[in-house]
Design an enzyme around this catalytic site. Structure first.
Site, PDB file in Angstrom:
ATOM      1  N   MET A  26     -51.884  -9.521 -11.304  1.00  0.00           N
ATOM      2  CA  MET A  26     -51.250 -10.278 -12.128  1.00  0.00           C
ATOM      3  C   MET A  26     -50.017 -10.845 -11.316  1.00  0.00           C
ATOM      4  O   MET A  26     -49.924 -10.802 -10.430  1.00  0.00           O
ATOM      5  CB  MET A  26     -50.524  -9.735 -13.540  1.00  0.00           C
ATOM      6  CG  MET A  26     -51.638  -8.180 -14.072  1.00  0.00           C
ATOM      7  SD  MET A  26     -52.597  -9.671 -14.817  1.00  0.00           S
ATOM      8  CE  MET A  26     -54.103  -7.718 -14.904  1.00  0.00           C
ATOM      9  N   CYS A  27     -49.304 -12.135 -12.209  1.00  0.00           N
ATOM     10  CA  CYS A  27     -48.731 -12.866 -11.673  1.00  0.00           C
ATOM     11  C   CYS A  27     -47.494 -13.256 -12.618  1.00  0.00           C
ATOM     12  O   CYS A  27     -46.834 -12.878 -13.500  1.00  0.00           O
ATOM     13  CB  CYS A  27     -48.895 -14.226 -11.769  1.00  0.00           C
ATOM     14  SG  CYS A  27     -50.644 -14.116 -10.955  1.00  0.00           S
ATOM     15  N   ARG A  28     -46.409 -14.047 -12.438  1.00  0.00           N
ATOM     16  CA  ARG A  28     -45.517 -14.265 -13.721  1.00  0.00           C
ATOM     17  C   ARG A  28     -44.982 -16.158 -12.976  1.00  0.00           C
ATOM     18  O   ARG A  28     -45.414 -16.487 -12.451  1.00  0.00           O
ATOM     19  CB  ARG A  28     -43.801 -13.430 -12.799  1.00  0.00           C
ATOM     20  CG  ARG A  28     -43.764 -12.409 -11.901  1.00  0.00           C
ATOM     21  CD  ARG A  28     -43.274 -11.977 -13.732  1.00  0.00           C
ATOM     22  NE  ARG A  28     -44.555 -11.362 -14.566  1.00  0.00           N
ATOM     23  CZ  ARG A  28     -44.696 -11.047 -15.674  1.00  0.00           C
ATOM     24  NH1 ARG A  28     -43.301 -10.333 -16.191  1.00  0.00           N
ATOM     25  NH2 ARG A  28     -45.907 -10.451 -16.400  1.00  0.00           N
TER      26      ARG A  28
ATOM     27  N   VAL B 119     -45.945 -17.823  -9.573  1.00  0.00           N
ATOM     28  CA  VAL B 119     -46.248 -16.678  -8.633  1.00  0.00           C
ATOM     29  C   VAL B 119     -46.648 -16.081  -8.191  1.00  0.00           C
ATOM     30  O   VAL B 119     -47.012 -15.097  -9.067  1.00  0.00           O
ATOM     31  CB  VAL B 119     -44.827 -16.184  -8.069  1.00  0.00           C
ATOM     32  CG1 VAL B 119     -43.776 -17.183  -8.501  1.00  0.00           C
ATOM     33  CG2 VAL B 119     -44.467 -15.324  -9.154  1.00  0.00           C
TER      34      VAL B 119
ATOM     35  N   ASN C 156     -51.608 -15.999 -16.270  1.00  0.00           N
ATOM     36  CA  ASN C 156     -51.848 -14.594 -15.943  1.00  0.00           C
ATOM     37  C   ASN C 156     -52.042 -13.711 -16.303  1.00  0.00           C
ATOM     38  O   ASN C 156     -52.065 -13.640 -18.001  1.00  0.00           O
ATOM     39  CB  ASN C 156     -49.875 -13.965 -16.262  1.00  0.00           C
ATOM     40  CG  ASN C 156     -49.463 -12.555 -15.944  1.00  0.00           C
ATOM     41  OD1 ASN C 156     -50.055 -11.977 -15.355  1.00  0.00           O
ATOM     42  ND2 ASN C 156     -48.959 -11.981 -16.560  1.00  0.00           N
TER      43      ASN C 156
END
Length: 278
Positions: A1-3, A88, A114
């Site tokens: 997963m991401c931010r 990110v 995300n």
């Protein structure tokens, strides 16, 4: 997963938001508090609109981690923008390459995500076949996120962004059920045309990844008059983030499950319900 992070409001230097807060996105790339992974080092990206530009956003993406990229730091210290995205990445299985880094761009649109499409490899062919043939060659990478973007473009992003995203989500839900995927969609999505930002939080299981939006600048000024930079921003300046950039009470609000926000926000509700169109 991401931010990820989306900013809309008074033009600021990118590093004011990306680097300076206590728990900045750059800090989150190394030490996320709320993500599935604490480290998001599989690439990063920026997308920004210029106040005096032609409406088409610029994009800068790289495959390394954000926390030690000198080019990113240099760029952020010299670019001023009224609307920008930053992301990110923590890969869920797709290759670490520039074409898989967010945000994605098509014309005046930026998109970042995300989450994941469950068992994407099983749904990928049917999803790609639903993309407008005139748009299919625009898909450069191998992520589910980019396919979601071009499905939204196919389903009328130019005319009705919330409706286009709802139709995209509805298709994923329907195909997931047809292929026996119990919980096919997990998403927090930001999309912008350079004038507004739409931010969505939804998942098939009703347990979406974290997403927060900032209170109005005038509210935060009233709570914290000692914060100097708040005196310079307009009342409608807002930020949407995967997780808060700091711990000050009253600044960050969780976007409810199955809802979306629009920046700049209207005079009434900060968010509206989001329901996939099946």
């Amino acid at each position: 997963m991401c931010r990820w992070l989306a900013y809309s409001g008074t033009p600021v230097l990118l590093d004011t938001v990306l680097y300076r807060p206590e728990h900045s996105l750059i800090n989150q790339s190394l030490r996320s508090r709320m993500g599935v992974e604490s480290t998001n080092g599989d690439g990063f990206g920026l997308g920004w609109y210029s106040a005096d530009g032609n409406g088409t956003p610029a994009v800068f993406r790289d495959i390394g981690p954000a926390w030690n990229n000198r080019n990113l730091q240099e760029l952020a210290a010299h670019v001023r923008s009224p609307l920008f995205f930053a992301h990110v990445r923590a890969s869920t299985g797709s290759a670490i390459q520039q074409t898989n880094c967010h945000p994605f761009r098509h014309g005046r649109w930026l998109w970042m995500h995300n989450g994941a499409i469950g068992d994407f490899h099983r749904l990928q062919r049917d999803l790609c076949m639903a993309v407008d043939p005139a748009l299919f060659s625009c898909i450069e990478g191998s992520t589910d996120s980019e396919v979601m973007f071009y499905l939204a473009v196919t389903y009328g992003l130019d005319q009705d962004p919330p409706g286009a995203v709802a139709r995209m989500a509805g298709l994923v839900e329907r195909l997931g059920k047809e292929h026996g995927v119990a919980e096919p969609l997990q998403m927090t999505v930001a999309v912008s045309d350079g004038e507004r930002v739409w931010a969505f939080r939804y998942s098939s299981q009703g347990k979406s990844r974290s997403l927060y939006y900032s209170s109005r600048a005038d509210t935060v000024r009233h709570l914290y008059p000692e914060i100097d930079y708040l005196r310079e921003v307009s009342d409608d300046t807002r930020i949407v983030v995967s997780e808060p950039l700091g711990d000050l009470p009253g600044v960050w609000n969780e976007l409810p499950e199955s809802s979306y926000a629009v920046l700049p926000s209207g005079p009434d509700a900060d968010y509206l319900p989001f329901i996939p169109e099946l």
